[in-house]
Design a protein around this motif. Sequence first.
Motif, PDB file in Angstrom:
ATOM      1  N   GLN A  51      -4.941  -3.501  -1.773  1.00  0.00           N
ATOM      2  CA  GLN A  51      -4.637  -3.564  -0.338  1.00  0.00           C
ATOM      3  C   GLN A  51      -5.838  -4.066   0.470  1.00  0.00           C
ATOM      4  OE1 GLN A  51      -1.658  -3.514   0.862  1.00  0.00           O
ATOM      5  NE2 GLN A  51      -0.863  -3.030  -1.166  1.00  0.00           N
TER       6      GLN A  51
ATOM      7  N   THR B 283      -3.163  -0.434   5.360  1.00  0.00           N
ATOM      8  CA  THR B 283      -2.204  -1.517   5.141  1.00  0.00           C
ATOM      9  C   THR B 283      -1.393  -1.784   6.406  1.00  0.00           C
ATOM     10  OG1 THR B 283      -2.083  -0.970   2.790  1.00  0.00           O
ATOM     11  CG2 THR B 283      -0.243  -2.251   3.710  1.00  0.00           C
TER      12      THR B 283
ATOM     13  N   THR C 175      -5.081   4.504   2.477  1.00  0.00           N
ATOM     14  CA  THR C 175      -4.738   3.149   2.044  1.00  0.00           C
ATOM     15  C   THR C 175      -3.475   2.670   2.759  1.00  0.00           C
ATOM     16  OG1 THR C 175      -5.800   3.430  -0.102  1.00  0.00           O
ATOM     17  CG2 THR C 175      -4.098   1.733   0.050  1.00  0.00           C
TER      18      THR C 175
END
Length: 194
Positions: free
Chosen positions: A166, A127, A123
Amino acid sequence: RIRARLAGSRGDLDGERTLLQAGIDQLLLDPAPDWALLAKYYSSLASAYYRATRLLDAYREQERGLEAYRKAGLEHSNNGLTGLQNQGLNALRLGRLAEAERRLREVLSLQRQLIGPSFSTQTSLGTALSQLDRHDEALTLLRDALAGGLKTEGPDSMTAYSAEIQLGNALRLAGRLDESRSLLQQAAERIAKG
């Protein structure tokens, strides 16, 4: 009320920082210091600075912690990998996106080899890539992180929430506003039920 909390946080930081720095100073007096213990002290000091939103100080101390893990031969231990991941996150928070990408790719690769997939690291990397306008790769990583987090930890896990939020932000940055809005609304509703 907010000022009182911040003042309390500042006092807590000063006391914690002083104790941790004293421990570091004591360990460094030894001609052959315990590098593993020093790494933990530096990482704890970095965490204290992060909690006080002193990001540059957190970055500096985490870098010292990573060097201590290397000197101890523990850079691939769970703590060493966590330190590397935290430093990637620090770089992301500071807007050092290329460095964040490099560090997060490194830790994700090592995690996959040594302990299995880390959806939180995935994640974070997604991002960073999204902020670097590398939308296709970012969206793929974030979708995989969301699916993995849902499968392994469930829909109410922080991993799943983080990946979902996200992913919604990455869709927004990619100009896919309807998808972003829908996903973020869905996440907000699940969190509110939570």
